[in-house]
Design a protein around this motif. Structure first.
Motif, mmCIF file in Angstrom:
data_model
loop_
_atom_site.group_PDB
_atom_site.id
_atom_site.type_symbol
_atom_site.label_atom_id
_atom_site.label_comp_id
_atom_site.label_asym_id
_atom_site.label_seq_id
_atom_site.Cartn_x
_atom_site.Cartn_y
_atom_site.Cartn_z
ATOM 1 N N LEU A 143 0.823 -1.211 0.000
ATOM 2 C CA LEU A 143 0.000 0.000 0.000
ATOM 3 C C LEU A 143 0.856 1.260 0.000
ATOM 4 N N LYS A 144 2.070 1.172 0.530
ATOM 5 C CA LYS A 144 2.967 2.334 0.534
ATOM 6 C C LYS A 144 3.358 2.707 -0.894
ATOM 7 N N SER A 145 3.836 1.748 -1.678
ATOM 8 C CA SER A 145 4.245 2.063 -3.054
ATOM 9 C C SER A 145 3.040 2.426 -3.919
ATOM 10 N N GLN A 146 1.898 1.784 -3.661
ATOM 11 C CA GLN A 146 0.680 2.127 -4.390
ATOM 12 C C GLN A 146 0.305 3.587 -4.133
ATOM 13 N N TYR A 147 0.353 3.996 -2.865
ATOM 14 C CA TYR A 147 0.030 5.381 -2.517
ATOM 15 C C TYR A 147 1.016 6.350 -3.181
ATOM 16 N N GLU A 148 2.288 6.007 -3.173
ATOM 17 C CA GLU A 148 3.299 6.879 -3.780
ATOM 18 C C GLU A 148 3.018 7.097 -5.268
ATOM 19 N N GLU A 149 2.458 6.100 -5.926
ATOM 20 C CA GLU A 149 2.119 6.222 -7.355
ATOM 21 C C GLU A 149 0.900 7.092 -7.600
ATOM 22 N N ILE A 150 -0.058 7.096 -6.685
ATOM 23 C CA ILE A 150 -1.325 7.792 -6.945
ATOM 24 C C ILE A 150 -1.524 9.055 -6.110
ATOM 25 N N GLN A 151 -0.608 9.343 -5.196
ATOM 26 C CA GLN A 151 -0.825 10.413 -4.219
ATOM 27 C C GLN A 151 -1.088 11.789 -4.822
ATOM 28 N N ASN A 152 -0.629 12.059 -6.026
ATOM 29 C CA ASN A 152 -0.830 13.364 -6.646
ATOM 30 C C ASN A 152 -2.093 13.439 -7.495
ATOM 31 N N SER A 153 -2.873 12.375 -7.484
ATOM 32 C CA SER A 153 -4.135 12.378 -8.217
ATOM 33 C C SER A 153 -5.133 13.278 -7.505
ATOM 34 N N LYS A 154 -6.000 13.904 -8.271
ATOM 35 C CA LYS A 154 -6.970 14.835 -7.681
ATOM 36 C C LYS A 154 -8.035 14.131 -6.832
ATOM 37 N N ASN A 155 -8.127 12.814 -6.937
ATOM 38 C CA ASN A 155 -9.119 12.061 -6.185
ATOM 39 C C ASN A 155 -8.553 11.399 -4.923
ATOM 40 N N VAL A 156 -7.284 11.662 -4.599
ATOM 41 C CA VAL A 156 -6.620 11.005 -3.472
ATOM 42 C C VAL A 156 -6.249 12.036 -2.407
ATOM 43 N N PHE A 157 -6.608 11.721 -1.151
ATOM 44 C CA PHE A 157 -6.367 12.625 -0.032
ATOM 45 C C PHE A 157 -5.725 11.867 1.128
ATOM 46 N N TRP A 158 -4.830 12.544 1.843
ATOM 47 C CA TRP A 158 -4.216 12.010 3.057
ATOM 48 C C TRP A 158 -4.583 12.944 4.200
ATOM 49 N N LEU A 159 -5.158 12.388 5.260
ATOM 50 C CA LEU A 159 -5.504 13.176 6.438
ATOM 51 C C LEU A 159 -4.957 12.488 7.684
ATOM 52 N N ASP A 160 -4.353 13.273 8.555
ATOM 53 C CA ASP A 160 -3.908 12.758 9.841
ATOM 54 C C ASP A 160 -5.068 12.851 10.825
ATOM 55 N N LYS A 161 -5.172 11.836 11.677
ATOM 56 C CA LYS A 161 -6.208 11.855 12.714
ATOM 57 C C LYS A 161 -5.562 11.563 14.060
ATOM 58 N N THR A 162 -6.121 12.145 15.110
ATOM 59 C CA THR A 162 -5.533 11.960 16.437
ATOM 60 C C THR A 162 -6.448 11.199 17.394
ATOM 61 N N ARG A 163 -7.593 10.773 16.894
ATOM 62 C CA ARG A 163 -8.509 9.978 17.704
ATOM 63 C C ARG A 163 -8.965 8.785 16.879
ATOM 64 N N TYR A 164 -9.769 7.918 17.474
ATOM 65 C CA TYR A 164 -10.203 6.713 16.775
ATOM 66 C C TYR A 164 -10.944 7.038 15.481
ATOM 67 N N SER A 165 -11.877 7.968 15.536
ATOM 68 C CA SER A 165 -12.699 8.264 14.369
ATOM 69 C C SER A 165 -11.947 9.107 13.343
ATOM 70 N N ALA A 166 -12.117 8.755 12.074
ATOM 71 C CA ALA A 166 -11.528 9.526 10.979
ATOM 72 C C ALA A 166 -12.194 10.891 10.836
ATOM 73 N N PHE A 167 -13.355 11.065 11.450
ATOM 74 C CA PHE A 167 -14.075 12.333 11.362
ATOM 75 C C PHE A 167 -13.690 13.309 12.466
ATOM 76 N N PHE A 168 -13.289 12.797 13.625
ATOM 77 C CA PHE A 168 -13.022 13.659 14.773
ATOM 78 C C PHE A 168 -11.769 14.511 14.549
ATOM 79 N N GLY A 169 -11.931 15.816 14.572
ATOM 80 C CA GLY A 169 -10.789 16.726 14.462
ATOM 81 C C GLY A 169 -10.171 16.811 13.085
ATOM 82 N N THR A 170 -10.833 16.280 12.066
ATOM 83 C CA THR A 170 -10.339 16.370 10.693
ATOM 84 C C THR A 170 -11.371 17.106 9.839
#
Length: 182
Positions: free
Chosen positions: A85-112
């Motif tokens: 998944l690391k190399s896959q992400y490196e290949e597609i990370q600049n696509s307009k449909n791909v986003f990376w978000l850091d989260k600090t709690r269990y939920s992907a929605f909390f604080g993002t």
């Protein structure tokens, strides 16, 4: 229906054999399924969101500090996507449909800004994959439910270090929040 894929915490610390808080073999077994799911979404230019747990070394204020060993620490290999998944992400990370978000709690929605990004793009359905089924995937799904998203959980793309918790969460997704679990 406009959908988005949410990839939750598929990091070295959560999946690799020597990860700091690994679910080990169960997490490793779903790698190809998640990889293929990402490929399908990317081929169709559907939205892909990588949500990654983010912690600081020796953070006395974070509630997980009392519950779990240090994991997904800023700047460590443990926070990197696991294996292919690391190399896959490196290949597609600049696509307009791909986003990376850091989260600090269990939920992907909390604080993002995940909810804002989804709503701006008229997404009404989220497909959630990753680890751990009964912790971060669960809390993300519950928040998605509370925000009125339709939820899809593919069984072959989620795992946990706790089989009983994994099984319970799958039942909870279907029976308590109306998720489509297949």
């Amino acid at each position: 229906m406009k959908k988005a894929l949410i990839v939750v915490d598929y990091s070295n610390d959560f999946v690799a054999t020597d990860g700091k808080l690994t679910c080990g073999e169960p997490g490793q077994k779903i790698e190809k399924n998640i990889y293929n799911k990402i490929e399908d979404y990317n081929t169709n230019q559907d939205l892909i969101f990588y949500l990654m747990d983010y912690h600081f070394e020796n953070d006395p204020y974070h509630p997980e500090t009392k519950l779990f060993p240090p994991h997904n620490i800023k700047g460590t290999n443990g926070r990197e996507l696991y294996n292919t998944l690391k190399s896959q992400y490196e290949e597609i990370q600049n696509s307009k449909n791909v986003f990376w978000l850091d989260k600090t709690r269990y939920s992907a929605f909390f604080g993002t800004n995940l909810d804002s990004l989804l709503r701006e793009r008229a997404v009404d359905t989220v497909e959630i994959v990753g680890v751990c089924t009964d912790i971060c995937v669960l809390h993300t799904a519950i928040d998605a439910y509370n925000l009125n998203y339709k939820i899809h959980i593919p069984k072959n793309c989620v795992a946990s270090f706790n089989q009983a918790g994994h099984d319970w969460a799958l039942t909870h997704f279907e029976n308590s929040i109306g998720a489509f679990v297949e």
